[in-house]
Motif scaffolding. Sequence first.
Motif: not given
Length: 308
Positions: A205-228
Amino acid sequence: MSASGGTKAILAALAANLSIAVAKFVAAAFTGSSSMLAEGIHSVADSGNQALLLLGGRKAKRASTREHPFGYGRERYFYAFVVAVVLFAIGALFSLYEGYHKLTHAEPLSSPQWAFGVLIFAIIAEIFSFRTAIKEANAVRGDQSWMAFIRRSKSPELPVILLEDLGALLGLVFALFGVTMAVVTGNPVWDAVGTLMIGFLLAVISVVLAVETKSLLLGESAAPEMESRIRAALDATPQVDRVIHMKTLHIGPEELLVAAKIAVTRSDTAPEIAAGIDEAERRIREAVPIARVIYLEPDLDREAVGRV
């Protein structure tokens, strides 16, 4: 993080974990069960994690400064990442160590009725906490699968609480399995096995959380439907011939940066271009309210010029 959303789930989980932690430590003291001790540490780690999420939500509300012109929205991502580290360092590693120690130095359980009573109480309390988290997540999940919601959510609190509560419930089942087998067989090694199962569960569980929150920390784009929706708002602006290119970035769970180069015609005057940009920004914010920071760069439609 609205008071009716992530915060409610966090507070429900915090209340459950604090009461459960005390009960588990009492049971561990009476029984000598490593599974109960590991579960007590697990509940303490979870309680600390929920306090961190609340702290992150509070810090994220600070106004922007000269040093941080885009505000502090990413504080929530940082504290969610810290939660993953704490869960691994305190919960998983301690449980694995305790399980290994009991496996090599097995000790018989005493007064197992304490363990059974506490585990049943804890399972009931965690079910109520998990139910609250599911209810709050369903309000924003839409038609996404649970896996997609955890992977794509820009607000880290609900995915963290969902995984924590799921881990807590499974951990309690593992502890109940270990204690039950130890009592039935008279072999305390089963208690150590239950502890090791808890440790491996928390590590995953901690590895899954680390991977997902690392992606958010690095910076994620808006969801595809939002960009549309953003692109459609730009295309619908009369002064915009077309979108040359566009990039989006979440500077917080409810804050989006939009940067785009838009094509204008050669005959447009400066006042017309300025009015067009203002209109495009208005349409973007109307289509996507969380688009707080918008930068639009006008340029000549070179493809159109080349066709003339």
